[in-house]
Design an enzyme around this catalytic site. Structure first.
Site, PDB file in Angstrom:
ATOM      1  N   ASP A   7       0.876  -1.163   0.000  1.00 27.03           N
ATOM      2  CA  ASP A   7       0.000   0.000   0.000  1.00 27.03           C
ATOM      3  C   ASP A   7       0.919   1.220   0.000  1.00 27.03           C
ATOM      4  OD1 ASP A   7      -2.353   1.603   0.349  1.00 27.03           O
ATOM      5  OD2 ASP A   7      -1.833   1.760   2.463  1.00 27.03           O
ATOM      6  N   ASP A   9       0.095   5.091   0.925  1.00 24.34           N
ATOM      7  CA  ASP A   9      -0.027   6.032   2.046  1.00 24.34           C
ATOM      8  C   ASP A   9      -0.019   5.304   3.391  1.00 24.34           C
ATOM      9  OD1 ASP A   9      -0.916   8.863   0.792  1.00 24.34           O
ATOM     10  OD2 ASP A   9      -1.842   7.248  -0.352  1.00 24.34           O
ATOM     11  N   ASP A 166      -1.743  -1.055   5.774  1.00 27.67           N
ATOM     12  CA  ASP A 166      -1.965  -0.582   7.140  1.00 27.67           C
ATOM     13  C   ASP A 166      -3.432  -0.416   7.477  1.00 27.67           C
ATOM     14  OD1 ASP A 166      -2.015   2.971   7.060  1.00 27.67           O
ATOM     15  OD2 ASP A 166      -2.126   1.642   5.340  1.00 27.67           O
TER      16      ASP A 166
END
Length: 231
Positions: A7, A9, A166
Site C-alpha cells: 500500500d 499512504d 496498514d
C-alpha cells in the site's frame, strides 16, 4: 522471499505531513488555526473524507463537502511531495529486494493522477515493477481487483505474492486475491512465533499497524526491520 506489493499512504510512504498541510490549508480558508500533524496521522490512509473529517468535522454527505474536497485535492496535488518520504528502513529494504531480483510494487486507493507524480517525485516510479491506482481497476480495495491487476501486469502469481498494508481493507483485499493464509505474527514480541517468511505480510501488517499502540511510523520501521531479516 516472495514478491512484495505495498500500500502507498501510511505503509510505504509517510505522506501524512503533506496531507495534513492540505487539510490545514482548507482550515485556513475558513480562518481556522492549523491542527497538529498528530491529529491527521490516524486518518492519513482514509483519503479526503478522513482528512477533512479530522480537519473540519465534516462528512461526505454534507452539501459543502464536494467544494472542500476539490480545494483539498488541488492544494495537495500541487504540494504532494514537499515532506513525503519513504518510512525509515524501507529504502534499504527495497534496495535489497532489487539486488536479489525480487520484484516489488504498489497497489493504492489513490487515483492515478496523484499516485504517478508522487511516485516520480520520490524516485520510485522507475524502481517499482508495477504500480496500480484505484481508478485503474474495476473496483478499489477492499475488492481484490487492483491487486490481481498488479499481479497480471507484473506477471506474478497472486498466491506467491505478499501484500503489505496498514488498513483493514488491505488485509481483506490481500486475502481475497489469494494470499497464503495463517495467523499474524505478534510483532510486539522480540521473537515472532514463526519466521517472517512463513507468515503472510498482509496479516503481519494488520497485526503490526493496527494492534499495537506505538506511533504508526515507528510500527512501519519495525515492519521493515522484520522483513529484512527474512531476506
Amino acid at each position: 522471499m516472495k514478491p512484495l506489493l505495498f500500500d502507498l499512504d501510511g505503509t510505504l510512504v509517510d505522506t501524512a505531513p503533506d496531507l495534513a498541510a492540505a487539510a490545514n490549508h482548507v482550515r485556513a480558508l475558513q480562518n481556522r488555526p492549523p491542527l497538529p500533524l498528530a491529529d491527521y496521522r490516524p486518518v492519513a490512509s482514509a483519503g479526503a473524507r478522513g482528512l477533512l473529517g479530522a480537519a473540519l468535522g465534516i462528512t461526505a454527505d454534507d452539501p459543502a463537502f464536494p467544494a472542500l474536497r476539490d480545494e483539498f485535492l488541488a492544494y495537495y496535488r500541487a504540494h504532494l511531495a514537499v515532506h513525503s518520504r519513504l518510512f525509515s528502513g524501507l529504502d534499504d529494504l527495497l534496495t535489497r529486494l532489487e539486488h536479489q531480483g525480487i520484484p516489488w510494487g504498489v497497489v493504492t486507493n489513490k487515483p492515478a493522477w496523484l499516485t504517478a507524480p508522487l511516485m516520480t517525485a520520490l524516485g520510485l516510479a522507475s524502481r517499482a515493477a508495477v504500480c496500480v491506482s484505484a481508478d485503474e481497476a474495476a473496483a478499489a480495495k477492499p475488492a481484490p481487483d487492483a491487486l490481481l491487476l498488479a499481479c497480471e501486469r507484473a506477471t506474478l502469481n497472486p498466491e506467491h505474492c505478499y501484500y503489505i498494508g496498514d488498513d483493514l481493507r488491505d488485509i481483506v483485499a490481500g486475502q481475497a486475491a489469494g494470499e497464503i493464509g495463517g495467523e499474524p505474527v505478534d510483532v510486539g514480541r522480540e521473537r515472532p512465533q514463526l519466521p517472517l517468511r512463513q507468515r503472510p505480510p498482509a496479516a503481519l501488517g494488520r497485526n503490526l499497524l493496527q494492534r499495537h499502540g506505538k506511533p504508526r511510523h515507528r510500527r512501519v520501521e519495525r515492519l521493515a526491520q522484520l522483513a529484512q531479516r527474512a531476506l
